[in-house]
Enzyme design. Structure first.
Site, short mmCIF file in Angstrom:
data_model
loop_
_atom_site.label_atom_id
_atom_site.label_comp_id
_atom_site.label_asym_id
_atom_site.label_seq_id
_atom_site.Cartn_x
_atom_site.Cartn_y
_atom_site.Cartn_z
N HIS A 1 3.21 -4.87 2.24
CA HIS A 1 2.76 -4.16 1.05
C HIS A 1 1.41 -4.73 0.62
O HIS A 1 1.04 -5.84 1.01
CB HIS A 1 3.78 -4.30 -0.07
CG HIS A 1 4.99 -3.46 0.14
ND1 HIS A 1 6.25 -3.85 -0.25
CD2 HIS A 1 5.14 -2.23 0.70
CE1 HIS A 1 7.11 -2.90 0.05
NE2 HIS A 1 6.47 -1.91 0.64
N THR B 1 -3.52 -0.18 7.76
CA THR B 1 -4.32 -1.15 7.03
C THR B 1 -3.93 -2.57 7.40
O THR B 1 -4.79 -3.42 7.66
CB THR B 1 -4.16 -0.94 5.51
OG1 THR B 1 -4.43 0.43 5.20
CG2 THR B 1 -5.12 -1.83 4.73
N THR B 2 -2.64 -2.85 7.44
CA THR B 2 -2.17 -4.19 7.79
C THR B 2 -2.65 -4.57 9.18
O THR B 2 -3.17 -5.67 9.40
CB THR B 2 -0.62 -4.26 7.73
OG1 THR B 2 -0.20 -3.94 6.40
CG2 THR B 2 -0.11 -5.63 8.12
N SER C 1 -1.02 4.45 8.01
CA SER C 1 -0.72 3.61 6.86
C SER C 1 0.69 3.93 6.37
O SER C 1 1.15 5.07 6.51
CB SER C 1 -1.76 3.89 5.78
OG SER C 1 -1.45 3.20 4.60
N GLY C 2 1.36 2.94 5.79
CA GLY C 2 2.74 3.13 5.35
C GLY C 2 2.96 4.36 4.49
O GLY C 2 3.81 5.20 4.81
N ASP D 1 5.45 3.92 7.99
CA ASP D 1 6.80 3.34 7.91
C ASP D 1 7.78 4.22 8.68
O ASP D 1 8.65 3.71 9.41
CB ASP D 1 7.26 3.22 6.46
CG ASP D 1 6.44 2.24 5.63
OD1 ASP D 1 5.79 1.36 6.22
OD2 ASP D 1 6.44 2.37 4.40
N ASP E 1 6.78 -6.52 -1.19
CA ASP E 1 6.48 -6.97 -2.55
C ASP E 1 7.57 -6.42 -3.47
O ASP E 1 7.54 -5.23 -3.81
CB ASP E 1 5.10 -6.47 -2.98
CG ASP E 1 4.77 -6.86 -4.41
OD1 ASP E 1 5.54 -7.63 -5.03
OD2 ASP E 1 3.74 -6.38 -4.92
N HIS F 1 6.19 5.20 -2.26
CA HIS F 1 6.89 5.55 -1.02
C HIS F 1 8.10 4.65 -0.80
O HIS F 1 8.50 4.37 0.32
CB HIS F 1 5.92 5.49 0.17
CG HIS F 1 5.42 4.11 0.49
ND1 HIS F 1 4.57 3.42 -0.33
CD2 HIS F 1 5.65 3.30 1.54
CE1 HIS F 1 4.30 2.24 0.20
NE2 HIS F 1 4.95 2.15 1.34
N ASP G 1 10.70 5.66 1.75
CA ASP G 1 10.36 5.37 3.15
C ASP G 1 10.67 3.93 3.51
O ASP G 1 11.16 3.64 4.61
CB ASP G 1 8.87 5.64 3.42
CG ASP G 1 8.49 7.09 3.20
OD1 ASP G 1 9.36 7.97 3.36
OD2 ASP G 1 7.32 7.33 2.86
N ARG H 1 16.80 0.30 6.34
CA ARG H 1 18.14 0.78 6.71
C ARG H 1 18.24 0.94 8.23
O ARG H 1 19.22 0.54 8.84
CB ARG H 1 18.45 2.12 6.02
CG ARG H 1 19.88 2.62 6.29
CD ARG H 1 20.15 3.95 5.61
NE ARG H 1 19.40 5.05 6.18
CZ ARG H 1 19.69 5.66 7.33
NH1 ARG H 1 20.72 5.27 8.04
NH2 ARG H 1 18.95 6.66 7.76
#
Length: 126
Positions: free
Chosen positions: A12, A40-41, A59-60, A65, A85, A92, A95, A101
């Site tokens: 995050h 981004t990460t 991006s997430g 994700d 975080d 999101h 997601d 899960r």
């Protein structure tokens, strides 16, 4: 033929500096694995860890994700390191919950904070 283990790296926004520092500290160990990361990460990690070959997904919040969740379901991601975080509201969040899960459903090693990620990388390195 044995395929290399693929590790997904996600963080995050307020945890991106932390995952970049984690990747820099464990660059040699992580270089032994295939890496996939959200956009981004992954770009931030690539900037400081040039020896890592990182497959970037979206991006997430834009579907990354979910892309990594699909890879877990397909068996092409075997480890998830996701610096979450827990104190920031996330648009999101659904997601994120779906991704974690799937990690549980498919019983893959999953680190959701740095302390667990440190131990997981050490265990994988054995």
């Amino acid at each position: 033929m044995n395929e290399r283990v693929r590790i997904a790296l996600i963080a995050h926004d307020l945890k991106k500096d932390d995952i970049v520092a984690f990747a820099r500290m464990h660059e040699v160990a992580l270089s032994r694995y295939d890496i996939v990361a959200t956009g981004t990460t992954g770009k931030l990690i690539q900037d400081v860890c040039p020896s890592l070959h990182i497959h970037l997904v979206k991006s997430g919040p834009l579907g990354g994700d979910q892309q990594i969740g699909a890879m877990i379901a397909e068996g092409t991601v075997q480890v998830l390191i996701f610096f979450i975080d827990p104190l920031s509201p996330l648009p999101h969040d659904v997601d994120v919950k779906a991704l974690t899960r799937l990690g549980s459903v498919y019983d893959i090693p999953m680190a959701l904070n740095r302390a667990t990620a440190e131990r997981l990388v050490k265990a994988l390195d054995r």
